[in-house]
Design a protein around this motif. Structure first.
Motif, PDB file in Angstrom:
ATOM      1  N   GLU A 114       0.832  -1.203   0.000  1.00 11.72           N
ATOM      2  CA  GLU A 114       0.000   0.000   0.000  1.00 11.72           C
ATOM      3  C   GLU A 114       0.867   1.252   0.000  1.00 11.72           C
ATOM      4  O   GLU A 114       0.623   2.179  -0.768  1.00 11.72           O
ATOM      5  CB  GLU A 114      -0.933   0.021   1.215  1.00 11.72           C
ATOM      6  N   GLN A 115       1.873   1.258   0.866  1.00 14.97           N
ATOM      7  CA  GLN A 115       2.762   2.417   0.962  1.00 14.97           C
ATOM      8  C   GLN A 115       4.187   2.130   0.516  1.00 14.97           C
ATOM      9  O   GLN A 115       4.932   3.053   0.203  1.00 14.97           O
ATOM     10  CB  GLN A 115       2.773   2.943   2.403  1.00 14.97           C
ATOM     11  N   ASP A 133      -0.861   3.047  -4.597  1.00 13.17           N
ATOM     12  CA  ASP A 133      -1.597   2.152  -5.503  1.00 13.17           C
ATOM     13  C   ASP A 133      -0.668   1.505  -6.523  1.00 13.17           C
ATOM     14  O   ASP A 133      -1.007   1.366  -7.714  1.00 13.17           O
ATOM     15  CB  ASP A 133      -2.706   2.921  -6.227  1.00 13.17           C
TER      16      ASP A 133
END
Length: 422
Positions: A114-115, A133
């Motif tokens: 995610e990060q 993303d």
């Protein structure tokens, strides 16, 4: 020792298994990121028992340098000097990459895929990079972890900012090279690339990297955001009729700051986060002009103030020449001012770096036009999605990064890899 510092000392000793070490030194410093946020770092230097600093002042092999963000409590860096560790029951990785990634998540509070995502992996090291993303971000951020043959941690580092959801304007990526063709053509520029191998300046058509905004195809220059505090764009040409006599007297630039415990643990904003007002800009430009009249008396109309930014104790004016530059490396002047008095303290001129190319053989002449170069390169262009931090919107916006790893030799018309020219 202050109890707040002692808590971090105890945490480091337990977490990293430092029973065979003693705390040699600790220090505090602060940084300001490109969000204009202040963070304070506690650095703990642990020496192996029975060792002292080397004669040159360097840390002995095996020294553990542990750094924490004192405001979040998160680990920032952990370095065992020369990759040697005497830790007992410290951090080890026996479960492969998956275990390392879970440890990173635990230490940083970030979420994998995610990060951040895996960027590079070897048998004793992994590197991860920031994403949104699955899309890379700019400015970049990365995490690096290394371990030894016994699977003991020897290096951990977090560099840069990892975006959170509320900092992102999310969109569906729709850009294509066909739609950006008119921009791509404009980005083909003729430059002189210095080759140290051949001691020659090669005239080459190359693509000047640029970001193209996804939603409206507005362009955004490819540039590194200035760390260190508030910045302001300026566009002011400096001109004068008369010089000022007398030599400019430089004063020493000392960027060290005295940080108190109360400042650190209350996360007091750094003075460098203060805005740069119109009055600040006016006084700064006037001071820089006086300085140029004294130190560069023949350069009226040549220099342009492009940015002002706060850095530690100083206000720094960046100047570039008001002339068309064809070389890859441009002439630049950094002028340091006392923000309280607006007196020029010192300056850095990169002319000495550029002079190393004066002995290089000049290019033989240009036989290829910009249009011809574009036709040769257009099949090699790359347009990669990036989330780019916009310092005006204070958000990450979706863009395409237009780039090309090839260029066209302006003398011969040959398509070349730019890396081969270095």
């Amino acid at each position: 020792m202050d109890s707040r510092i002692q808590a971090f000392v105890d945490q480091a000793k337990t977490t990293f298994g430092l029973e065979n070490y003693y705390l040699h030194h600790h220090s505090l410093w602060r940084d300001v990121n490109y969000f204009n946020e202040t963070s304070y770092t506690l650095c703990l230097e642990w020496f192996p028992n029975g060792t002292e600093s080397d004669e040159d002042g360097s840390n002995p092999e095996g020294t553990a340098v542990i750094e924490y963000n004192v405001n979040t409590g998160k680990l920032k860096n952990a370095i065992f000097v020369m990759g040697e560790t005497y830790a007992q029951d410290g951090i080890t990785f026996n479960g492969g990459t998956e275990e390392v990634i879970k440890w990173i998540e635990q230490e940083t509070g970030l979420t994998y895929n995610e990060q951040f995502q895996l960027h590079k992996e070897t048998e004793d090291e992994i590197e991860c990079s920031a994403i949104i993303d699955g899309i890379p971000v700019s400015p970049s951020a990365n995490i690096e972890v290394k371990w030894n043959a016994k699977q003991q941690l020897t290096f951990f580092s977090v560099h840069g900012e990892f975006p959170t959801g509320d900092q992102v304007i999310r969109e569906t990526y729709i850009l294509s090279l066909e739609e950006a063709e008119h921009i791509a053509k404009e980005q083909v520029k003729r430059l002189e690339f210095p080759s140290f191998e051949y001691k020659k300046l090669f005239a080459v058509y190359a693509v000047e990297e640029i970001y193209i905004r996804n939603k409206d195809q507005m362009t955004k220059p490819f540039e590194m955001l200035q760390d260190g505090g508030t910045s302001k764009k300026v566009n002011h040409i400096l001109q004068w009729n008369e010089p000022i006599s007398g030599a400019f007297e430089r004063k020493e630039i000392d960027l060290q700051e005295e940080i108190t415990l109360d400042e650190a643990f209350s996360c007091t904003p750094s003075p460098t986060t203060r805005p740069i007002t119109e009055e600040d800009e006016k006084k700064c430009v006037e001071a820089v002009e006086r300085f140029l009249r004294q130190e560069y008396p023949e350069d009226s109309g040549i220099w342009r103030v492009t940015t002002l930014h706060r850095d530690k104790k100083f206000l720094v004016a960046t100047l570039r020449t008001n002339q068309h530059e064809t070389r890859v490396f441009e002439r630049k002047l950094s002028v340091f001012l006392n923000p309280d008095t607006m007196d020029v303290v010192n300056y850095i001129d990169n002319q000495f770096m550029l002079e190393m190319y004066d002995s290089f053989e000049a290019s033989d002449g240009v036989t290829v036009t910009q249009d011809e170069a574009y036709e040769k390169l257009k099949g090699l262009f790359e347009l990669q999605p990036f989330y780019v931090y916009d310092d005006e919107e204070k958000q990450y916006i979706l863009c395409g990064k237009l780039d090309c790893h090839h260029g066209v030799n302006a003398e011969t018309g040959e398509v070349v890899l730019l890396d081969d020219l270095r």
